[in-house]
Design a protein around this motif. Sequence first.
Motif, PDB file in Angstrom:
ATOM      1  N   ASP A  20       2.569   1.883  -3.350  1.00 31.68           N
ATOM      2  CA  ASP A  20       1.674   2.279  -4.441  1.00 31.68           C
ATOM      3  C   ASP A  20       1.457   3.785  -4.452  1.00 31.68           C
ATOM      4  O   ASP A  20       0.372   4.277  -4.150  1.00 31.68           O
ATOM      5  CB  ASP A  20       0.328   1.550  -4.286  1.00 31.68           C
ATOM      6  CG  ASP A  20      -0.612   1.864  -5.437  1.00 31.68           C
ATOM      7  OD1 ASP A  20      -0.114   2.056  -6.559  1.00 31.68           O
ATOM      8  OD2 ASP A  20      -1.834   1.915  -5.203  1.00 31.68           O
ATOM      9  N   ASN A  55      -1.750   1.031 -16.044  1.00 27.81           N
ATOM     10  CA  ASN A  55      -1.229   1.723 -14.854  1.00 27.81           C
ATOM     11  C   ASN A  55       0.148   2.335 -15.065  1.00 27.81           C
ATOM     12  O   ASN A  55       0.615   3.101 -14.230  1.00 27.81           O
ATOM     13  CB  ASN A  55      -1.203   0.744 -13.677  1.00 27.81           C
ATOM     14  CG  ASN A  55      -0.791   1.383 -12.366  1.00 27.81           C
ATOM     15  OD1 ASN A  55       0.223   1.025 -11.779  1.00 27.81           O
ATOM     16  ND2 ASN A  55      -1.557   2.355 -11.910  1.00 27.81           N
ATOM     17  N   SER A  61      -3.871  -2.796  -3.606  1.00 25.60           N
ATOM     18  CA  SER A  61      -2.605  -2.976  -2.875  1.00 25.60           C
ATOM     19  C   SER A  61      -2.769  -4.008  -1.753  1.00 25.60           C
ATOM     20  O   SER A  61      -1.871  -4.825  -1.516  1.00 25.60           O
ATOM     21  CB  SER A  61      -2.129  -1.637  -2.311  1.00 25.60           C
ATOM     22  OG  SER A  61      -3.077  -1.081  -1.419  1.00 25.60           O
ATOM     23  N   ASN A  69       0.831  -1.202   0.000  1.00 21.79           N
ATOM     24  CA  ASN A  69       0.000   0.000   0.000  1.00 21.79           C
ATOM     25  C   ASN A  69       0.873   1.262   0.000  1.00 21.79           C
ATOM     26  O   ASN A  69       0.617   2.216  -0.746  1.00 21.79           O
ATOM     27  CB  ASN A  69      -0.908  -0.022   1.236  1.00 21.79           C
ATOM     28  CG  ASN A  69      -1.958   1.069   1.186  1.00 21.79           C
ATOM     29  OD1 ASN A  69      -2.363   1.493   0.105  1.00 21.79           O
ATOM     30  ND2 ASN A  69      -2.390   1.529   2.332  1.00 21.79           N
ATOM     31  N   ALA A 118       4.065  -0.128  -7.774  1.00 21.14           N
ATOM     32  CA  ALA A 118       3.644  -1.287  -6.974  1.00 21.14           C
ATOM     33  C   ALA A 118       3.345  -2.489  -7.871  1.00 21.14           C
ATOM     34  O   ALA A 118       3.727  -3.622  -7.549  1.00 21.14           O
ATOM     35  CB  ALA A 118       2.424  -0.932  -6.131  1.00 21.14           C
TER      36      ALA A 118
END
Length: 316
Positions: A162, A207, A220, A159, A168
């Motif tokens: 990211d 992404n 995440s 998390n 990530a």
Amino acid sequence: MGYAVAAGVLSFLLEVLLQDIWIRVQRKRRVTQLQKSYGVGIDVEVKAATPMMGGVVFMVVALAACLVRRDSESLFFWSLPAGCGLIGFMDDRLKFVNRSSEGFSSLRKLAAQTVVALLWSLWAFYRKGLFLWPGLDCPPWAAVSLTVLAVIGMMNAVNITDGLDGLAGGAFMISLVVLGNLAARPGFDFSFFAVLFGMIGGFLLCNVHPALTFMGDTGSHFLGGALVALAIQGGILLGLAAAGFIFGLELLSSALQILAIRKFKKKIFRMAPLHHHFQLMGWDETTVTLRFLVCHALGSAFLAGLIVMASNWLGK
């Protein structure tokens, strides 16, 4: 192996198709996230207009994979990333409904993570046992405790990582390859690895910078749980020490920054986690991401080599 390859290809295609649909739905409904007021302040308007819950598609692809196999092993494996992803989804939903950059309080989120991690770890222990490494015995209480810490740690580490387009997701793909190589031995089921590899490959198409969507806390948390589930499935929990190299560095940088501020009223980094420090030094987003991914690949390979050498030396 043919089944695993087919599963990976189908996972990739399904991820690409569903992300395209889900991005359009999110744009129509303006499912975006307010940027933190104390953030790096770079590309704020672009980031604030980007759909924020791409990780929801991970949950759908995992459900499809589970329904295709329809066996207890699949249900057991996917229950951890799905449970972790559900915590992230509730956090994302709260941010969206409240139109805020903040979701759950830290303590409430930690409590939910602990419950999911503990229940799944106990299930794993009684179902098939928990192993740090092939031939390396560990007391049950220690094995369950380490697994709980691994689940909570990986959820939060992924998390925190990211924060840049493709970082990530790209790091997760490298971690998958590392875990897959460490776990590769007769009896290891590569179909879960293949589904995850196809899934993250399809997501990265949307992404990489400039991102069409973010994975959000849903994604995440899901990916953090998936790495632990894969390590447990391969009986190589220690492998996470190598596969989680950059995630661990990011988590450590945040912990050190908080400690330094609270104890000494000073900052170690310009901003934490670590990737924002380099952004504020003037590196552009793509440069930071690519250099971090290279460091992750090299660091993970080095640590994986050390683990294998130590295992061979101990005769495990």
